[in-house]
Scaffold this motif. Structure first.
Motif, mmCIF file in Angstrom:
data_model
loop_
_atom_site.group_PDB
_atom_site.id
_atom_site.type_symbol
_atom_site.label_atom_id
_atom_site.label_comp_id
_atom_site.label_asym_id
_atom_site.label_seq_id
_atom_site.Cartn_x
_atom_site.Cartn_y
_atom_site.Cartn_z
ATOM 1 N N GLY A 181 0.819 -1.215 0.000
ATOM 2 C CA GLY A 181 0.000 0.000 0.000
ATOM 3 C C GLY A 181 0.848 1.258 0.000
ATOM 4 O O GLY A 181 0.565 2.215 -0.737
ATOM 5 N N VAL A 182 1.905 1.264 0.803
ATOM 6 C CA VAL A 182 2.811 2.415 0.848
ATOM 7 C C VAL A 182 3.484 2.601 -0.506
ATOM 8 O O VAL A 182 3.607 3.726 -1.020
ATOM 9 C CB VAL A 182 3.846 2.256 1.985
ATOM 10 C CG1 VAL A 182 4.956 3.291 1.865
ATOM 11 C CG2 VAL A 182 3.158 2.356 3.339
ATOM 12 N N ALA A 183 3.913 1.514 -1.135
ATOM 13 C CA ALA A 183 4.560 1.587 -2.446
ATOM 14 C C ALA A 183 3.608 2.155 -3.494
ATOM 15 O O ALA A 183 4.001 2.980 -4.330
ATOM 16 C CB ALA A 183 5.064 0.206 -2.871
ATOM 17 N N ILE A 184 2.357 1.753 -3.454
ATOM 18 C CA ILE A 184 1.367 2.280 -4.400
ATOM 19 C C ILE A 184 1.175 3.780 -4.190
ATOM 20 O O ILE A 184 1.115 4.555 -5.154
ATOM 21 C CB ILE A 184 0.031 1.518 -4.270
ATOM 22 C CG1 ILE A 184 0.182 0.115 -4.854
ATOM 23 C CG2 ILE A 184 -1.090 2.267 -4.982
ATOM 24 C CD1 ILE A 184 -1.032 -0.770 -4.682
ATOM 25 N N VAL A 185 1.080 4.206 -2.947
ATOM 26 C CA VAL A 185 0.904 5.637 -2.656
ATOM 27 C C VAL A 185 2.111 6.427 -3.156
ATOM 28 O O VAL A 185 1.964 7.501 -3.760
ATOM 29 C CB VAL A 185 0.666 5.862 -1.141
ATOM 30 C CG1 VAL A 185 0.759 7.336 -0.788
ATOM 31 C CG2 VAL A 185 -0.680 5.295 -0.728
ATOM 32 N N ILE A 186 3.323 5.925 -2.941
ATOM 33 C CA ILE A 186 4.534 6.611 -3.406
ATOM 34 C C ILE A 186 4.545 6.699 -4.936
ATOM 35 O O ILE A 186 4.848 7.756 -5.510
ATOM 36 C CB ILE A 186 5.801 5.910 -2.870
ATOM 37 C CG1 ILE A 186 5.901 6.121 -1.354
ATOM 38 C CG2 ILE A 186 7.055 6.410 -3.580
ATOM 39 C CD1 ILE A 186 6.983 5.309 -0.682
ATOM 40 N N CYS A 187 4.201 5.595 -5.596
ATOM 41 C CA CYS A 187 4.152 5.608 -7.064
ATOM 42 C C CYS A 187 3.105 6.587 -7.560
ATOM 43 O O CYS A 187 3.337 7.347 -8.517
ATOM 44 C CB CYS A 187 3.861 4.211 -7.607
ATOM 45 S SG CYS A 187 5.232 3.067 -7.416
ATOM 46 N N LEU A 188 1.950 6.592 -6.934
ATOM 47 C CA LEU A 188 0.884 7.513 -7.323
ATOM 48 C C LEU A 188 1.326 8.956 -7.119
ATOM 49 O O LEU A 188 1.068 9.823 -7.975
ATOM 50 C CB LEU A 188 -0.387 7.222 -6.529
ATOM 51 C CG LEU A 188 -1.642 8.004 -6.915
ATOM 52 C CD1 LEU A 188 -1.996 7.766 -8.372
ATOM 53 C CD2 LEU A 188 -2.798 7.619 -6.022
ATOM 54 N N ALA A 189 2.019 9.239 -6.029
ATOM 55 C CA ALA A 189 2.533 10.598 -5.783
ATOM 56 C C ALA A 189 3.535 10.976 -6.861
ATOM 57 O O ALA A 189 3.544 12.134 -7.345
ATOM 58 C CB ALA A 189 3.172 10.671 -4.400
ATOM 59 N N GLY A 190 4.379 10.068 -7.303
ATOM 60 C CA GLY A 190 5.331 10.324 -8.385
ATOM 61 C C GLY A 190 4.634 10.638 -9.695
ATOM 62 O O GLY A 190 5.015 11.567 -10.420
ATOM 63 N N VAL A 191 3.595 9.870 -10.003
ATOM 64 C CA VAL A 191 2.834 10.110 -11.233
ATOM 65 C C VAL A 191 2.162 11.478 -11.172
ATOM 66 O O VAL A 191 2.191 12.254 -12.147
ATOM 67 C CB VAL A 191 1.801 8.982 -11.467
ATOM 68 C CG1 VAL A 191 0.822 9.361 -12.575
ATOM 69 C CG2 VAL A 191 2.504 7.678 -11.804
ATOM 70 N N ILE A 192 1.564 11.785 -10.039
ATOM 71 C CA ILE A 192 0.904 13.091 -9.881
ATOM 72 C C ILE A 192 1.923 14.224 -9.998
ATOM 73 O O ILE A 192 1.673 15.229 -10.674
ATOM 74 C CB ILE A 192 0.134 13.149 -8.550
ATOM 75 C CG1 ILE A 192 -1.062 12.205 -8.602
ATOM 76 C CG2 ILE A 192 -0.310 14.580 -8.236
ATOM 77 C CD1 ILE A 192 -1.786 12.015 -7.284
ATOM 78 N N ALA A 193 3.090 14.075 -9.379
ATOM 79 C CA ALA A 193 4.132 15.099 -9.460
ATOM 80 C C ALA A 193 4.590 15.283 -10.912
ATOM 81 O O ALA A 193 4.811 16.416 -11.377
ATOM 82 C CB ALA A 193 5.307 14.732 -8.576
ATOM 83 N N THR A 194 4.726 14.199 -11.628
ATOM 84 C CA THR A 194 5.123 14.276 -13.039
ATOM 85 C C THR A 194 4.062 15.001 -13.857
ATOM 86 O O THR A 194 4.377 15.864 -14.685
ATOM 87 C CB THR A 194 5.357 12.858 -13.600
ATOM 88 O OG1 THR A 194 6.362 12.216 -12.828
ATOM 89 C CG2 THR A 194 5.778 12.904 -15.055
#
Length: 91
Positions: free
Chosen positions: A66-79
Motif C-alpha cells: 500500500g505504501v509503495a502504491i501511494v509513493i508511485c501515485l505521488a510520483g505520477v501526480i508530481a510528473t
C-alpha cells in the motif's frame, strides 16, 4: 445333550472372562483416545501460533504494498503537475 450345572458354570466363567477382556480393552481404548486428544490439542495450538505468524507477515506485506502504491501515485501526480506547469512534454 443336557446343560449340567458344571457346563453352565463353565459357560458363565467364559462369559465373565470375555466381559472382563472387553472391559479392559475399553479402558485401554479410552486411555488411547484421551492421549490422542491431548496430542491433537497441542498440534492445534502449534498450528494456531503458526497461522497467527503468517497472518502478521501478510499484514506487513500488504502495508508495504500500500505504501509503495501511494509513493508511485505521488510520483505520477508530481510528473503530471510538472508537465502541466511547463506546458510541454519532452521526447
Amino acid at each position: 445333550m443336557a446343560w449340567t450345572d458344571e457346563r453352565l458354570d463353565d459357560l458363565a466363567g467364559r462369559m465373565d472372562a470375555g466381559f472382563a477382556r472387553t472391559d479392559q480393552e475399553l479402558r485401554e481404548l479410552r486411555r488411547e483416545v484421551w492421549g490422542s486428544r491431548t496430542e491433537l490439542k497441542g498440534d492445534i495450538e502449534g498450528l494456531r501460533a503458526e497461522l497467527k505468524g503468517d497472518i502478521e507477515g501478510l499484514r506487513t506485506v500488504m502495508l508495504r504494498f500500500g505504501v509503495a502504491i501511494v509513493i508511485c501515485l505521488a510520483g505520477v501526480i508530481a510528473t503530471l503537475i510538472g508537465v502541466i506547469a511547463t506546458g510541454s512534454v519532452s521526447g
